[in-house]
Design an enzyme around this catalytic site. Structure first.
Site, mmCIF file in Angstrom:
data_model
loop_
_atom_site.group_PDB
_atom_site.id
_atom_site.type_symbol
_atom_site.label_atom_id
_atom_site.label_comp_id
_atom_site.label_asym_id
_atom_site.label_seq_id
_atom_site.Cartn_x
_atom_site.Cartn_y
_atom_site.Cartn_z
ATOM 1 N N SER A 56 0.829 -1.228 0.073
ATOM 2 C CA SER A 56 0.327 -0.115 -0.117
ATOM 3 C C SER A 56 1.025 0.830 -0.052
ATOM 4 C CB SER A 56 -0.653 0.196 1.404
ATOM 5 O OG SER A 56 -1.693 0.660 1.014
ATOM 6 N N GLU A 57 0.933 1.801 -0.538
ATOM 7 C CA GLU A 57 1.637 2.864 -1.136
ATOM 8 C C GLU A 57 1.589 4.328 -0.167
ATOM 9 O OE1 GLU A 57 -0.671 2.476 -3.093
ATOM 10 O OE2 GLU A 57 -1.297 4.390 -3.613
ATOM 11 N N ASN A 58 0.876 4.007 0.859
ATOM 12 C CA ASN A 58 1.014 4.966 2.131
ATOM 13 C C ASN A 58 1.964 4.791 3.482
ATOM 14 O OD1 ASN A 58 -0.799 3.241 2.485
ATOM 15 N ND2 ASN A 58 -1.553 4.388 4.165
ATOM 16 N N SER A 94 8.784 4.116 0.080
ATOM 17 C CA SER A 94 7.467 3.619 -0.441
ATOM 18 C C SER A 94 7.534 3.291 -2.667
ATOM 19 C CB SER A 94 5.744 3.503 -0.020
ATOM 20 O OG SER A 94 4.827 3.344 -0.227
#
Lengths: 219, 229
Positions: free
Chosen positions: A46-48, A88
């Protein structure tokens, strides 16, 4: 006509390989997590800032400090790791994420994707999509074949502002599985109950029927 | 050396009109709630805000939009805020939408003394307009510049009076890079702990980056989308 969004997600889940690190976009792609085959293990990014995204929490376990990129509450798993946004996107641009699945408003036969802006109407932003499509090794688009007006979303050229060029490898829609090769859409699979003629009519771009064309298998 | 402040109001006393401020957070997760509320109270105008998102209509940076304190937003995704969209479509607000990874790296570069870098994100799109393109190993990349900001507003979980910080869960997000990148970095923590009580092995932001720190109050930690099994 054809598949519903859950079945689209189910079909895409067949593209996952054991050990893949996968980033799933908002919408239909998120549903893929429900259909991961039991015999393989994949790790969701999850890119967060999370690797190893777990399922939604039980009500009593909801944690405001633990969300996914869609801002939904989630959980971690054994083996998860948490990191900052720069790290990320380092793993994304660095090519470590094996598969990215995202939604789209338009895809061109060159593999260009448009999914972030409708001039004068919708201003939401690209989020991480431009970074993801610029770098992922394998990009699959999950979307309906036509828009709400019934117009094809598989075009010779995108009419909306694009998110990335020459990047989409495969499209799974409610009607078909289509690969992109040499500036053509290649029809590989049709949805149960959908004719090749219907897919042709719903595809504005150049469509080549693969020799190996078959009916989609959902299980 | 005293970095310790009593509250957000005292910590932002020298923030001025037309300043550029970085604000940590992803959605409403890990946002500097106390600092934003203090800024609303202070009424500082014509701000440029660098933040991944713009909050929601009645929380986060949305509060600053409502009071028309923001001149320009630099963000990657602003879809959760209808007041933002209205101001933008009416030309009342300047907006620079940039890819999320580029946003993160422009913060990181700013803190690391790197004035610019090349990235593949956005090649062939409208965000590449008027930017230098260069080929490396046969692939095109865009030159992007490090941000410059007067202040960075950071939210951490625990911190000590020296400014050593740790974050919790995905509330980390943009906070660590932004903490390195402000001319003045102001941190609010949920819990101020004694110097020496944080294990040096697990510090996320070393104290050198932090100029001011205080313990925040009344955290709402609003959740945008509560999803459960």
């Amino acid at each position: 006509m054809g598949l519903n969004k859950f079945q689209i997600a189910q079909r895409i889940s067949q593209e996952l390989n054991d050990g893949d690190y996968v980033n799933l976009g908002i919408g239909i792609p998120t549903l893929i997590a429900n259909y991961i085959p039991n015999n393989i293990s994949v790790i969701m990014q999850s890119e967060n800032g999370l690797l190893g995204m777990g399922p939604f929490p039980k009500r009593e376990d909801v944690d405001p400090d633990l969300i996914n990129a869609g801002k939904e509450t989630i959980t971690t798993l054994d083996g998860s790791s948490i990191f900052n946004s720069s790290e990320s996107f380092a793993m994304i641009r660095g090519g470590r994420v094996n598969l990215t699945v995202l939604g789209a408003m338009e895809v061109s036969q060159a593999g260009d994707i448009a999914n972030w802006k409708i001039p004068g109407k919708m201003v939401k932003g690209m989020g991480g999509a431009m970074d993801l499509v610029a770098s992922a090794k394998n990009i699959i688009v999950a979307m309906m074949h036509t828009n709400k007006k019934g117009e094809s979303k598989l075009l010779k050229k995108c009419s909306l502002p694009i998110t990335g060029i020459n990047c989409v490898k495969k499209i799974v829609t409610n009607l078909a599985v289509i690969d992109i090769e040499n500036n053509n859409f290649i029809l590989k699979e049709y949805a149960p109950g959908v004719s090749v003629e219907e897919i042709k009519n719903a595809t504005e771009g150049d469509l080549i029927i693969a020799d190996s064309i078959s009916e989609m298998c959902l299980q | 050396m005293n970095k310790l402040y009593n509250n957000a109001h005292e910590a932002i006393i020298d923030v001025k009109d037309n300043n550029t401020i970085m604000l940590g957070g992803f959605g409403l997760c890990g946002i500097p709630e106390n600092l934003i509320q203090a800024l609303v109270k202070k009424g500082t105008k014509n701000l440029t805000c660098i933040s991944n998102n713009a909050g929601v209509d009645d929380f986060g940076i949305g509060l600053l939009l409502k009071t028309r304190q923001v001149k320009k937003m630099i963000s990657s995704y602003v879809g959760e805020n209808s007041e933002f969209e209205r101001q933008l479509l009416n030309g009342e607000l300047e907006v620079d939408l940039i890819p999320q990874g580029t946003l993160a790296e422009r913060c990181r570069a700013a803190g690391a003394g790197i004035p610019a870098f090349y990235t593949p994100a956005g090649v062939g799109t409208e965000i590449a307009k008027n930017k230098e393109i260069k080929l490396f190993n046969g692939k095109e990349y865009i030159l992007e510049l490090a941000f410059q900001s007067d202040f960075a507003f950071i939210k951490a979980w625990k911190g000590d009076a020296l400014g050593n910080l740790i974050y919790k869960g995905t509330a980390r997000n943009f906070n660590p890079m932004m903490a390195t990148a402000g001319k003045i970095t102001i941190v609010e923590v949920e819990e101020l702990v004694p110097i020496g009580s944080l294990d040096p092995n697990i510090i996320h932001t070393p104290s050198i980056y932090v100029d001011r720190i205080f313990e925040g109050k009344n955290y709402e930690k609003r959740i945008e989308k509560i999803t459960t099994q």
